[in-house]
Scaffold this motif. Structure first.
Motif, short mmCIF file in Angstrom:
data_model
loop_
_atom_site.label_atom_id
_atom_site.label_comp_id
_atom_site.label_asym_id
_atom_site.label_seq_id
_atom_site.Cartn_x
_atom_site.Cartn_y
_atom_site.Cartn_z
N ALA A 102 24.32 20.76 -49.64
CA ALA A 102 25.34 19.59 -50.16
C ALA A 102 26.74 19.49 -49.04
N THR A 103 26.43 19.74 -47.86
CA THR A 103 27.49 20.34 -47.04
C THR A 103 28.22 19.06 -46.14
N GLY A 104 27.81 17.84 -46.58
CA GLY A 104 28.66 16.72 -46.21
C GLY A 104 28.48 16.26 -44.81
N ALA A 105 29.71 15.76 -44.38
CA ALA A 105 29.76 15.18 -42.84
C ALA A 105 30.99 15.40 -42.64
N ALA A 234 31.02 9.41 -39.11
CA ALA A 234 30.81 10.77 -39.30
C ALA A 234 29.43 11.20 -38.91
N SER A 235 29.42 12.55 -38.56
CA SER A 235 28.02 13.13 -38.39
C SER A 235 27.78 14.02 -39.56
N PRO A 236 26.53 14.21 -39.80
CA PRO A 236 26.32 14.93 -41.04
C PRO A 236 26.25 16.68 -40.63
N ASN A 237 26.63 17.37 -41.61
CA ASN A 237 26.72 18.74 -41.15
C ASN A 237 25.59 19.34 -41.52
N ASP A 238 24.59 19.32 -40.43
CA ASP A 238 23.21 19.87 -40.86
C ASP A 238 23.13 21.02 -39.88
N GLY A 239 24.06 21.74 -39.19
CA GLY A 239 23.73 22.87 -38.46
C GLY A 239 23.24 23.77 -39.14
N LEU A 240 23.43 24.12 -40.32
CA LEU A 240 23.09 25.39 -41.30
C LEU A 240 21.59 25.11 -41.51
N ALA A 241 21.14 23.91 -41.58
CA ALA A 241 19.84 23.59 -41.94
C ALA A 241 19.07 23.78 -40.59
N ARG A 242 19.66 23.19 -39.48
CA ARG A 242 19.00 23.34 -38.10
C ARG A 242 18.32 24.81 -37.61
N ALA A 243 19.76 25.48 -37.76
CA ALA A 243 19.39 26.74 -37.50
C ALA A 243 18.42 27.67 -38.37
N SER A 244 18.11 27.13 -39.30
CA SER A 244 17.20 27.72 -40.37
C SER A 244 15.63 26.98 -40.35
N ALA A 268 21.55 16.98 -50.48
CA ALA A 268 22.02 15.82 -51.05
C ALA A 268 22.99 15.18 -50.73
N GLY A 269 23.51 14.17 -50.74
CA GLY A 269 24.95 13.61 -50.24
C GLY A 269 24.99 13.17 -48.75
N ASP A 270 26.21 12.94 -48.00
CA ASP A 270 26.44 12.66 -46.76
C ASP A 270 25.58 13.35 -45.74
N CYS A 271 25.01 14.65 -46.05
CA CYS A 271 24.24 15.22 -44.98
C CYS A 271 22.69 15.10 -44.90
N CYS A 272 22.04 14.51 -45.81
CA CYS A 272 20.75 14.23 -45.98
C CYS A 272 20.45 12.80 -45.63
N ARG A 273 19.13 12.65 -45.03
CA ARG A 273 18.34 11.42 -44.71
C ARG A 273 17.15 11.48 -45.69
N PHE A 274 17.11 10.44 -46.40
CA PHE A 274 16.06 10.29 -47.37
C PHE A 274 15.51 9.06 -47.47
N PRO A 275 14.28 8.80 -47.89
CA PRO A 275 13.37 7.66 -48.13
C PRO A 275 14.08 6.92 -49.20
N ARG A 285 20.74 7.43 -43.92
CA ARG A 285 21.85 8.38 -44.42
C ARG A 285 22.98 7.76 -44.89
N LEU A 286 23.49 7.89 -46.37
CA LEU A 286 24.42 7.19 -46.91
C LEU A 286 25.44 8.01 -46.87
N GLU A 287 26.71 7.49 -46.50
CA GLU A 287 27.97 7.95 -46.78
C GLU A 287 28.86 7.06 -47.89
N SER A 288 28.63 7.57 -49.41
CA SER A 288 28.96 6.82 -50.17
C SER A 288 29.09 7.79 -51.38
N TRP A 289 30.50 7.49 -51.95
CA TRP A 289 30.49 8.29 -53.38
C TRP A 289 29.69 8.25 -54.36
#
Length: 413
Positions: A102-105, A234-244, A268-275, A285-289
């Motif tokens: 849930a690393t956000g953006a 904002a850009s998703p903080n997905d670097g950790l996921a990419r590296a793994s 979950a949250g701003d960092c994820c792309r979901f159907p 990908r939603l940037e929403s509270w």
């Protein structure tokens, strides 16, 4: 259970695990040197000159009483998927049965603007405090980007007495996700307050002086500002996921239950792309509270084995001056729109599919005056049934009456 990210989604998941009866260890890891706090108030600071204070999502004592281990100022360095462990910056190792990212953006930056203290973004509590200290009567502020964050900050700055220019690269404000008639109302409100909005503005370069920033535009005009705020998404903080080795495409790719291609890892949250279930599985990908909170709650259930898909309706809101804007649904697949006048000079715009299904509704009015209509519109979107556009446009027809099956079926026919 290990959760990386102590924002809205991460906290909702941690508390959701306990609410669903999970009694095992839960670790919530956050990078900031702060207890978890809400981000929406950061772009809506107090205009009376008071200091901006964090609004807690949950207090450290609340986490402790729930038996959740909270680590602040802690960066996760890597994920070992085969060993099912995460390594943190100080060399510590956390084993997990299930891991939630849930690393956000992070705010996007522009290559045309140099890195300098006078050129800022607003994403964290420290960012917001720095922005508030900079904004005072007579200060010249250039806001780059006319999205939700940019316009909310512009409204705040103007109410604090700053001179504000908004630079938008597209042809109008709020191009992404807000219908043109409502965007025009917001733009007019800003103009009435003395905000200068420049659409189709292309920044060529910016140069730093001793006490100001000079921004040269494609038109040849040069703007001088004491401070520049960049709000271009904002850009998703997905670097950790990419590296793994996890799949990423403008966010960490997950399935309907918010699981990644690794069944032990969720996002979950701003960092994820979901159907999005209500839109034929279209990925977003939603940037929403609210989306972050709901996805966090859903991820908690999914981590405990619930296979149900995440099917919430997207919802956004913005407050600018006395106006409240609310948007429910996704309008990208709209085949046409319908307008309805609301009380107190409010307006709601409905976006429909070719078969009459309601895809989205956007409303604006003083305060929360449009909230009731948006709540009904959300139910109509969930119904997935055709509605006669004439009924949507007719202010004499109660929206709530369209929720009756016979009314909707009759409209569709």
């Amino acid at each position: 259970m290990v959760i990386v990210g102590a924002g809205e989604a991460g906290c909702a998941a941690a508390l959701g695990l306990r609410a669903n009866g999970y009694g095992g260890p839960v670790a919530l890891i956050g990078e900031e040197a702060q207890a978890p706090y809400e981000r929406p108030p950061l772009s809506k600071p107090p205009t009376n000159g008071g200091a901006i204070e964090p609004k807690p999502i949950v207090t450290p004592s609340g986490l402790a009483s729930a038996g959740i281990t909270f680590l602040e100022s802690t960066r996760v360095a890597s994920i070992d998927r085969s060993a099912q462990t995460v390594a943190v910056g100080d060399g510590g190792i956390f084993a997990y049965d299930k891991l939630l990212l849930a690393t956000g953006a992070s705010p996007r930056r522009l290559n045309e603007l140099p890195t300098h203290e006078r050129i800022m973004t607003v994403r964290t509590l420290d960012d917001a405090r720095r922005f508030c200290r900079a904004v005072r009567p007579g200060v010249r502020l250039a806001m780059v980007g006319a999205g939700f964050i940019g316009l909310e900050l512009a409204a705040f700055a103007r109410q604090r007495g700053a001179e504000v220019v908004v630079l938008e690269a597209q042809e109008r404000v709020l191009k992404r996700g807000v219908p043109a008639p409502i965007a025009a109302i917001i733009a007019a409100r800003h103009s009435a307050e003395g905000v200068r909005i420049m659409a189709n503005a292309r920044i060529v370069e910016a140069s730093l002086g001793p006490s100001q920033v000079a921004i040269r535009l494609g038109t040849g005009e040069t703007l001088l500002a004491d401070h520049v705020v960049v709000g271009v998404g904002a850009s998703p903080n997905d670097g950790l996921a990419r590296a793994s080795g996890l799949a990423c495409d403008d966010g960490i790719v997950v399935d309907g239950s918010l699981a990644t291609l690794d069944p032990h890892i969720f996002a979950a949250g701003d960092c994820c792309r979901f159907p999005v279930a209500l839109y034929c599985g279209r990925h977003a990908r939603l940037e929403s509270w609210r989306s972050a909170r709901e996805q966090g709650e859903h991820a908690a259930s999914a981590m405990l084995g619930d296979p149900a898909p995440f099917d919430a309706v997207p919802w956004f809101w913005s407050d600018q001056y006395e106006l409240g804007l609310q948007v429910v649904g996704l309008a990208e697949l709209s085949a046409g729109s319908v307008e309805r006048k609301l009380r107190d000079d409010g307006l709601i715009v409905f976006d429909q599919a070719a078969d009459g299904r309601l895809l989205a509704a956007s409303a604006i009015g003083p305060g929360t005056s449009a909230a009731r209509e948006i709540k009904v519109a959300e139910q109509l979107i969930r119904s997935r049934r055709g509605i006669d556009p004439a009924l949507l446009a007719d202010g004499g027809v109660s929206l709530k009456s369209l929720l009756r099956p016979e009314a909707i079926a009759g409209a569709a026919s």
